[in-house]
Motif scaffolding. Structure first.
Motif, short mmCIF file in Angstrom:
data_model
loop_
_atom_site.label_atom_id
_atom_site.label_comp_id
_atom_site.label_asym_id
_atom_site.label_seq_id
_atom_site.Cartn_x
_atom_site.Cartn_y
_atom_site.Cartn_z
N MET A 2 0.84 -1.19 0.00
CA MET A 2 0.00 0.00 0.00
C MET A 2 0.88 1.25 0.00
O MET A 2 1.91 1.28 0.68
N ARG A 3 0.50 2.27 -0.76
CA ARG A 3 1.25 3.52 -0.83
C ARG A 3 0.62 4.52 0.14
O ARG A 3 -0.53 4.90 0.00
N VAL A 4 1.40 4.95 1.13
CA VAL A 4 0.89 5.77 2.22
C VAL A 4 1.55 7.15 2.20
O VAL A 4 2.78 7.25 2.14
N HIS B 253 4.58 -1.18 3.94
CA HIS B 253 3.99 -0.18 3.06
C HIS B 253 5.05 0.79 2.54
O HIS B 253 6.06 1.05 3.21
N PHE C 15 -1.23 7.81 -4.18
CA PHE C 15 -1.25 7.11 -2.89
C PHE C 15 -2.58 6.39 -2.69
O PHE C 15 -3.63 6.81 -3.18
N ASP C 16 -2.52 5.31 -1.93
CA ASP C 16 -3.73 4.55 -1.60
C ASP C 16 -4.47 5.16 -0.41
O ASP C 16 -5.69 5.04 -0.30
N VAL C 17 -3.73 5.79 0.48
CA VAL C 17 -4.35 6.38 1.67
C VAL C 17 -3.45 7.49 2.21
O VAL C 17 -2.23 7.43 2.08
N ALA D 218 -10.23 10.40 -2.57
CA ALA D 218 -9.20 9.55 -1.97
C ALA D 218 -9.62 9.09 -0.57
O ALA D 218 -10.64 9.49 -0.02
N LYS D 219 -8.79 8.23 0.02
CA LYS D 219 -9.03 7.66 1.34
C LYS D 219 -8.11 8.34 2.35
O LYS D 219 -6.94 8.59 2.06
N GLU E 249 -5.12 0.85 6.68
CA GLU E 249 -5.29 -0.38 5.92
C GLU E 249 -6.77 -0.70 5.73
O GLU E 249 -7.19 -1.17 4.67
N SER F 294 -8.68 1.92 3.33
CA SER F 294 -8.23 1.86 1.94
C SER F 294 -9.19 1.08 1.06
O SER F 294 -9.17 1.24 -0.17
N THR F 295 -10.05 0.25 1.66
CA THR F 295 -11.01 -0.54 0.89
C THR F 295 -12.46 -0.17 1.20
O THR F 295 -13.38 -0.92 0.89
#
Length: 228
Positions: free
Chosen positions: A1-3, A24, A48-50, A72-73, A210, A213-214
Motif C-alpha cells: 500500500m502507498r501511504v 507499506h 497514494f492509496d491512503v 481519496a481515502k 489499511e 483503503s477498501t
C-alpha cells in the motif's frame, strides 16, 4: 500500500516508521512542504492509496478538503476540528471518498471507552459524581484532549448526566494519561489509561489506514476499531 503521511511531528514520524515496518511504501510531507495544503494536488494525491494526517486542527481541515475532493481515502488522527465534521462528512460522501477519524487510535483507549460506558451505566442514579483528569506533553495544541472529551461524552450519555468536569495538564513529554473517577459519599472507582509511548497510537492509525483503503464513507474509529 502507498501511504502519504502529513505531519512530521513525533506521532507523524512514528506513524511513518510503523507503516514501513508493515511493508507499506511511505512518503512524508512536513508543514513547510504542504503550506495551506498546496502540495495536495489531484495528480499528487492519486499516487497514494491512503493519506494519514497528524498535523494541526487548521491544517487538517485544509488537508481534508483537498484530499477528499479527489475521492481519496484518509485517516485523520488530528483533533480539535470536529466543528467542521458535518462538512467533511458531506464532502466524503459526495465524492465517494473514505474518511476515518478518531480522537485516539490506541486499542487500550478504545477499551477504556467501552469500560467507561459500562461503569457509567451501572452507577447511573446511584449517587456517584464523575470527573476526568488528563495529562499530555506541553506541545499538544488542544486542551482538553479529544480523548478526554470522548470519554466525558461517553459517560454523560451512559449515565444520563449533563456535565463531567475535565482537568487538563500539560507536562514535559507525557505521552498521554487519562483518569476517570466516579466518587460517592461511600467510595470511589478509578479507571486509568496511561500511554508509555506513542507507538500504540501509531499502530492503530496504520491499521485504520489499511481498513479505510477498501471502504468509502465517513467513520469514527470507535465504530470500526474491532474490525481493523
Amino acid at each position: 500500500m502507498r501511504v502519504l503521511v502529513l505531519g512530521h511531528g513525533k506521532t507523524g514520524k512514528l506513524v511513518a516508521e510503523v507503516a514501513a515496518e508493515r511493508g507499506h511504501s511511505v512518503h512524508v510531507l512536513d508543514a513547510k512542504e504542504n503550506a495551506n495544503a498546496s502540495a495536495l494536488t489531484p495528480p499528487f494525491v492519486a499516487g497514494f492509496d491512503v493519506v494519514i494526517d497528524f498535523t494541526t486542527p487548521e491544517a487538517a481541515v485544509q488537508n481534508m478538503r483537498a484530499v477528499l475532493a479527489t475521492g481519496a481515502k484518509m485517516v485523520v488522527g488530528t483533533t480539535g476540528w470536529y466543528d467542521k465534521l458535518p462538512d467533511m462528512r458531506s464532502l466524503a460522501e459526495r465524492k465517494q471518498a473514505g474518511l476515518l477519524y478518531g480522537t485516539n487510535f490506541s486499542v487500550g483507549v478504545q477499551t477504556m471507552l467501552q469500560m467507561a460506558k459500562r461503569m457509567a451505566e451501572l452507577l447511573k442514579n446511584s449517587g456517584y459524581e464523575f470527573s476526568i483528569e488528563e495529562t499530555h506533553h506541553v506541545t499538544k495544541l488542544d486542551s482538553p484532549s479529544g480523548t478526554a472529551i470522548s470519554l466525558a461524552n461517553t459517560v454523560k450519555a451512559a449515565a444520563g448526566i449533563t456535565d463531567v468536569p475535565i482537568k487538563a495538564h500539560r507536562v514535559g513529554d507525557a505521552a498521554g494519561l487519562h483518569v476517570l473517577e466516579a466518587r460517592s459519599k461511600a467510595d470511589k472507582l478509578v479507571l486509568t489509561h496511561e500511554a508509555h509511548s506513542r507507538r500504540g497510537f501509531a499502530e492503530g492509525a496504520v491499521r485504520a489506514a489499511e481498513w479505510i483503503s477498501t471502504h468509502t464513507g465517513c467513520y469514527d474509529f470507535q465504530e470500526v476499531c474491532t474490525k481493523v
